[in-house]
Design an enzyme around this catalytic site. Structure first.
Site, PDB file in Angstrom:
ATOM      1  N   ASP A   1     -29.546  29.412   7.219  1.00 49.80           N
ATOM      2  CA  ASP A   1     -29.305  30.793   6.810  1.00 49.80           C
ATOM      3  C   ASP A   1     -29.635  31.670   8.019  1.00 49.80           C
ATOM      4  O   ASP A   1     -30.789  31.856   8.386  1.00 49.80           O
ATOM      5  CB  ASP A   1     -30.188  31.151   5.615  1.00 49.80           C
ATOM      6  CG  ASP A   1     -30.003  32.605   5.166  1.00 49.80           C
ATOM      7  OD1 ASP A   1     -29.382  33.392   5.896  1.00 49.80           O
ATOM      8  OD2 ASP A   1     -30.503  32.949   4.075  1.00 49.80           O
TER       9      ASP A   1
ATOM     10  N   LYS B   1     -25.109  41.957   4.251  1.00 49.01           N
ATOM     11  CA  LYS B   1     -26.077  42.585   5.148  1.00 49.01           C
ATOM     12  C   LYS B   1     -25.407  43.069   6.440  1.00 49.01           C
ATOM     13  O   LYS B   1     -24.562  43.936   6.411  1.00 49.01           O
ATOM     14  CB  LYS B   1     -27.211  41.619   5.431  1.00 49.01           C
ATOM     15  CG  LYS B   1     -28.292  41.507   4.350  1.00 49.01           C
ATOM     16  CD  LYS B   1     -27.849  41.079   3.010  1.00 49.01           C
ATOM     17  CE  LYS B   1     -29.014  40.809   2.053  1.00 49.01           C
ATOM     18  NZ  LYS B   1     -28.569  40.086   0.856  1.00 49.01           N
TER      19      LYS B   1
ATOM     20  N   TYR C   1     -35.815  33.063   1.069  1.00 44.72           N
ATOM     21  CA  TYR C   1     -35.261  34.159   0.280  1.00 44.72           C
ATOM     22  C   TYR C   1     -35.436  33.851  -1.204  1.00 44.72           C
ATOM     23  O   TYR C   1     -35.222  32.723  -1.630  1.00 44.72           O
ATOM     24  CB  TYR C   1     -33.782  34.339   0.625  1.00 44.72           C
ATOM     25  CG  TYR C   1     -33.064  35.344  -0.231  1.00 44.72           C
ATOM     26  CD1 TYR C   1     -33.402  36.691  -0.181  1.00 44.72           C
ATOM     27  CD2 TYR C   1     -32.053  34.949  -1.098  1.00 44.72           C
ATOM     28  CE1 TYR C   1     -32.754  37.615  -0.973  1.00 44.72           C
ATOM     29  CE2 TYR C   1     -31.397  35.869  -1.894  1.00 44.72           C
ATOM     30  CZ  TYR C   1     -31.752  37.204  -1.832  1.00 44.72           C
ATOM     31  OH  TYR C   1     -31.104  38.116  -2.624  1.00 44.72           O
TER      32      TYR C   1
ATOM     33  N   ARG D   1      -8.035  32.643  -6.927  1.00 43.43           N
ATOM     34  CA  ARG D   1      -9.320  31.946  -7.061  1.00 43.43           C
ATOM     35  C   ARG D   1      -9.348  30.681  -6.219  1.00 43.43           C
ATOM     36  O   ARG D   1     -10.389  30.297  -5.686  1.00 43.43           O
ATOM     37  CB  ARG D   1      -9.599  31.605  -8.533  1.00 43.43           C
ATOM     38  CG  ARG D   1     -10.906  30.830  -8.722  1.00 43.43           C
ATOM     39  CD  ARG D   1     -11.364  30.821 -10.177  1.00 43.43           C
ATOM     40  NE  ARG D   1     -10.422  30.171 -11.060  1.00 43.43           N
ATOM     41  CZ  ARG D   1     -10.393  28.857 -11.318  1.00 43.43           C
ATOM     42  NH1 ARG D   1     -11.262  28.050 -10.744  1.00 43.43           N
ATOM     43  NH2 ARG D   1      -9.512  28.366 -12.161  1.00 43.43           N
TER      44      ARG D   1
END
Length: 374
Positions: A173, A198, A102, A50
């Protein structure tokens, strides 16, 4: 050849996507495997996945770093990466975002605004003077370009290169463009975000996000916040993202060639009232995009004749084109965006199209089938 600022070999991006992120030590595997481990034997710098990731995560971050000549951090999703940027804002901060970002980012912004944490300016992405004002006055300038789903392209060279306030952070972005078509860090942005779900992953089979910056301080801050919020990418997702990224240049080249051809044909179709694609001269920000983008990408939107129900029917009637959300895969997908909660401002007949790598004439035949008058 790409000029390197981070010790990355000066290979072209196409070559780096295939050659980067590999351990060339004799006896090691050609492709870094998924390392399914959460903790490691001590003493070592790597304590716990982590906080420190795994060798698979390292390989992915090395590969992604080379795409923008920066320092990359991989996250469990694009939203996890975006959230880390917004989480750093102090109470009372002022932020500038596009009018229709978005919808996940719009949700983060609305939540913080409702809680009184920050003041929000929602700007038309084509209104460059408004963004220049925001650069001088806002703590965070969040650009999403091309914008989802209207495909508006921000004038990144002008905005990112403008004078800014002492505390202003500029984040872009760049998911729709991919690192192959624009490099915001080269233009003056502080950090670039990609939803690697994506085009980078490219096969609709994973969730992943990435932040890339050239600032050591920001990199360390984002790393700490990723640790605190548990947003580290999983080993299998990191492995799949690497495997998908190897072919990104080939996929994007084919997909955006298909997109340009389809955009030109759709613009002439009697059942289509408007096509939104930055590669078309008819698009309002085409001239801006042409000044700095290497390609116009594989994303577009179009509006059908008739009602929203008619647009929904078009999506349902397609046989080759997939009626599905998300984008950036080898397969072509489309969806009516106004049907999604929170997207009510989007025109009801607008369909967002993610163009894939199928034969363009097969796609066109499917459009003619789905768009037949009813």
């Amino acid at each position: 050849m790409r000029e390197s600022t981070t010790g990355i070999p000066d290979w072209t991006t196409d070559t780096w996507l295939i050659a980067g992120g590999r351990d060339r030590t004799p006896g090691e595997p050609l492709n870094v495997p998924p390392v399914f481990a959460s903790n490691f034997y001590l003493p070592d710098d790597r304590l716990y996945s982590r906080s420190d990731g795994t060798p698979t995560t390292d390989a992915l971050e090395d590969l992604l770093s080379g795409l923008e000549d920066g320092r990359a951090l991989a996250f469990a999703s694009g939203m996890a990466a975006a959230a880390v940027i917004f989480q750093r804002l102090h109470v009372g901060a002022t932020i500038a975002v596009p009018e229709d970002p978005y919808h996940g980012v719009a949700g983060i912004v609305a939540e913080g605004e409702a809680q009184g944490r920050w003041t929000v300016r929602r700007l038309d992405q084509a209104d460059t003077p408004a963004w220049l004002d925001a650069m001088r006055e806002c703590d965070l300038v969040w650009l999403e370009t091309p914008e989802n789903p209207l495909m508006t392209v921000a004038d990144l060279p002008v905005i990112c290169g403008a004078p800014r306030g002492d505390t202003t952070l500029v984040a872009v972005d760049s998911t729709f463009a991919t690192p192959l078509n624009q490099r915001p860090l080269d233009l003056g942005a502080d950090v670039v975000m990609h939803s690697a779900t994506k085009f980078i992953g490219g096969h609709s089979d994973l969730l992943a996000g990435v932040l890339i910056t050239r600032s050591a301080e920001l990199h360390d801050e984002f790393h700490h916040r990723r640790l605190l919020h548990g947003a580290t990418i999983g080993a299998m997702e990191a492995f799949l993202t690497i495997r998908g990224a190897r072919t990104m240049s080939l996929r994007v080249e084919r997909a955006q060639a298909n997109a340009m051809e389809l955009a030109q044909r759709l613009e002439q179709h009697p059942e289509i009232t408007r096509v939104l694609y930055p590669g078309l001269p008819s698009h309002s920000t085409h001239a801006v995009a042409a000044t700095f983008m290497s390609g116009f990408g594989a994303m577009m939107s179009f509006e059908t004749t008739g009602s929203g129900d008619r647009a929904t029917e078009v999506c349902a009637r397609a046989e080759l084109i997939n009626h599905a959300t998300s984008l950036g895969g080898v397969e072509t997908t489309m969806e009516r965006r106004a049907a999604i909660p929170g997207q009510e401002r989007i025109p009801p007949t607008l369909i967002r199209l993610s163009v894939g790598c199928e034969d363009v004439d097969d796609l066109w035949a499917d459009f003619n089938h789905a768009l037949r008058p009813t």
